[in-house]
Write a protein that holds these residues in place. Structure first.
Motif, PDB file in Angstrom:
ATOM      1  N   UNK A  33      20.758  81.303 -21.603  1.00 16.90           N
ATOM      2  CA  UNK A  33      20.021  80.351 -20.949  1.00 16.90           C
ATOM      3  C   UNK A  33      18.739  80.068 -21.244  1.00 16.90           C
ATOM      4  N   UNK A  34      18.060  81.067 -21.347  1.00 19.35           N
ATOM      5  CA  UNK A  34      16.598  81.496 -21.807  1.00 19.35           C
ATOM      6  C   UNK A  34      16.550  80.816 -23.326  1.00 19.35           C
ATOM      7  N   UNK A  35      17.215  81.266 -23.995  1.00 24.68           N
ATOM      8  CA  UNK A  35      17.192  80.770 -25.410  1.00 24.68           C
ATOM      9  C   UNK A  35      17.366  79.272 -25.576  1.00 24.68           C
ATOM     10  N   UNK A  36      18.191  78.723 -24.727  1.00 27.77           N
ATOM     11  CA  UNK A  36      18.411  77.112 -24.622  1.00 27.77           C
ATOM     12  C   UNK A  36      17.127  76.414 -24.302  1.00 27.77           C
ATOM     13  N   UNK A  37      16.506  77.046 -23.050  1.00 27.21           N
ATOM     14  CA  UNK A  37      15.394  76.430 -22.572  1.00 27.21           C
ATOM     15  C   UNK A  37      14.325  76.583 -23.791  1.00 27.21           C
ATOM     16  N   UNK A  38      14.135  77.754 -24.386  1.00 28.09           N
ATOM     17  CA  UNK A  38      13.072  77.873 -25.227  1.00 28.09           C
ATOM     18  C   UNK A  38      13.327  76.813 -26.481  1.00 28.09           C
ATOM     19  N   UNK A  39      14.518  76.495 -27.021  1.00 23.34           N
ATOM     20  CA  UNK A  39      14.814  75.657 -27.892  1.00 23.34           C
ATOM     21  C   UNK A  39      14.428  74.141 -27.398  1.00 23.34           C
ATOM     22  N   UNK A  40      14.854  73.921 -26.190  1.00 24.33           N
ATOM     23  CA  UNK A  40      14.333  72.694 -25.704  1.00 24.33           C
ATOM     24  C   UNK A  40      12.951  72.534 -25.727  1.00 24.33           C
ATOM     25  N   UNK A  41      12.223  73.322 -25.154  1.00 23.54           N
ATOM     26  CA  UNK A  41      10.522  73.279 -25.175  1.00 23.54           C
ATOM     27  C   UNK A  41       9.922  73.339 -26.268  1.00 23.54           C
ATOM     28  N   UNK A  42      10.585  74.021 -27.526  1.00 17.62           N
ATOM     29  CA  UNK A  42       9.865  73.975 -28.864  1.00 17.62           C
ATOM     30  C   UNK A  42      10.306  72.825 -29.609  1.00 17.62           C
ATOM     31  N   UNK A  43      10.936  71.834 -29.325  1.00 16.88           N
ATOM     32  CA  UNK A  43      11.367  70.839 -29.956  1.00 16.88           C
ATOM     33  C   UNK A  43      10.364  69.951 -30.584  1.00 16.88           C
ATOM     34  N   UNK A  44       9.275  69.660 -29.756  1.00 11.93           N
ATOM     35  CA  UNK A  44       8.078  69.014 -30.282  1.00 11.93           C
ATOM     36  C   UNK A  44       7.469  69.804 -31.603  1.00 11.93           C
ATOM     37  N   UNK A  45       7.468  71.070 -31.369  1.00 10.50           N
ATOM     38  CA  UNK A  45       6.715  71.866 -32.555  1.00 10.50           C
ATOM     39  C   UNK A  45       7.964  71.660 -33.913  1.00 10.50           C
ATOM     40  N   UNK A  62       9.414  69.207 -34.650  1.00 10.66           N
ATOM     41  CA  UNK A  62       8.968  67.935 -35.344  1.00 10.66           C
ATOM     42  C   UNK A  62       7.958  67.902 -36.315  1.00 10.66           C
ATOM     43  N   UNK A  63       6.957  68.937 -36.102  1.00 15.21           N
ATOM     44  CA  UNK A  63       5.624  69.143 -36.990  1.00 15.21           C
ATOM     45  C   UNK A  63       6.133  70.146 -38.032  1.00 15.21           C
ATOM     46  N   UNK A  64       6.662  71.462 -37.593  1.00 13.61           N
ATOM     47  CA  UNK A  64       6.917  72.389 -38.287  1.00 13.61           C
ATOM     48  C   UNK A  64       8.257  72.387 -38.933  1.00 13.61           C
ATOM     49  N   UNK A  65       9.210  72.043 -38.548  1.00 17.35           N
ATOM     50  CA  UNK A  65      10.454  72.164 -39.008  1.00 17.35           C
ATOM     51  C   UNK A  65      11.124  73.202 -37.999  1.00 17.35           C
ATOM     52  N   UNK A  66      12.573  73.516 -38.182  1.00 19.36           N
ATOM     53  CA  UNK A  66      13.264  74.440 -37.543  1.00 19.36           C
ATOM     54  C   UNK A  66      13.563  75.570 -38.308  1.00 19.36           C
ATOM     55  N   UNK A 111      15.305  78.072 -38.347  1.00 14.92           N
ATOM     56  CA  UNK A 111      16.664  78.354 -38.170  1.00 14.92           C
ATOM     57  C   UNK A 111      17.653  77.502 -39.230  1.00 14.92           C
ATOM     58  N   UNK A 112      17.096  76.415 -39.575  1.00 12.46           N
ATOM     59  CA  UNK A 112      17.810  75.512 -40.524  1.00 12.46           C
ATOM     60  C   UNK A 112      17.217  75.838 -42.102  1.00 12.46           C
ATOM     61  N   UNK A 113      18.208  76.007 -42.798  1.00 10.99           N
ATOM     62  CA  UNK A 113      17.871  76.239 -44.439  1.00 10.99           C
ATOM     63  C   UNK A 113      17.130  75.022 -44.841  1.00 10.99           C
ATOM     64  N   UNK A 114      15.792  75.329 -45.684  1.00 10.38           N
ATOM     65  CA  UNK A 114      15.163  74.566 -46.419  1.00 10.38           C
ATOM     66  C   UNK A 114      15.917  73.985 -47.500  1.00 10.38           C
ATOM     67  N   UNK A 115      15.887  72.665 -47.950  1.00  6.72           N
ATOM     68  CA  UNK A 115      16.685  72.276 -49.200  1.00  6.72           C
ATOM     69  C   UNK A 115      15.524  72.124 -50.004  1.00  6.72           C
TER      70      UNK A 115
END
Length: 119
Positions: free
Chosen positions: A95-107, A109-113, A115-119
């Protein structure tokens, strides 16, 4: 800034009153009152902490230490209260991980995720 802190306080209160938190709190209290369960859990957590500190210092964990940790884990998992506590901790962690993911979504948008592989 004050609005963000206010929202964080609301989130803290929602977490503290959630069923998941109340379950964890109850199990933790039950273990505190059970000398055997408390000692087993304390020993297991101490061993975990020692191994984590070694890893952080770059010290290789021996096969013997790894086996000891596995045996300790299997032992504590057999204790019903400790097993329930660990399950409750895991649920709250998700639950805390999910909350953290939600609240860091705006970041993201700026820096990318990260956890996702860069192409």
């Amino acid at each position: 800034m004050a609005q963000l802190q206010e929202k964080a306080q609301e989130l803290k209160e929602a977490l503290a009153t959630s069923e998941e938190f109340k379950s964890l709190q109850s199990l933790h209290q039950q273990i505190e009152e059970d000398d055997i369960a408390k000692k087993m859990l304390d020993n297991f957590r101490q061993l975990q902490l020692e191994l984590q500190q070694k890893q952080m210092q770059g010290v290789q964990i021996s096969e013997e230490e790894a086996q000891k940790a596995q045996q300790q884990f299997e032992l504590v998992q057999q204790h019903d209260l400790i097993s329930q506590l660990m399950e409750a901790e895991q649920k709250l962690s998700v639950i805390i991980g999910d909350i953290n993911k939600i609240i860091t979504e705006p970041l993201e948008e700026i820096y990318g995720n990260p956890d996702q592989e860069q192409n």
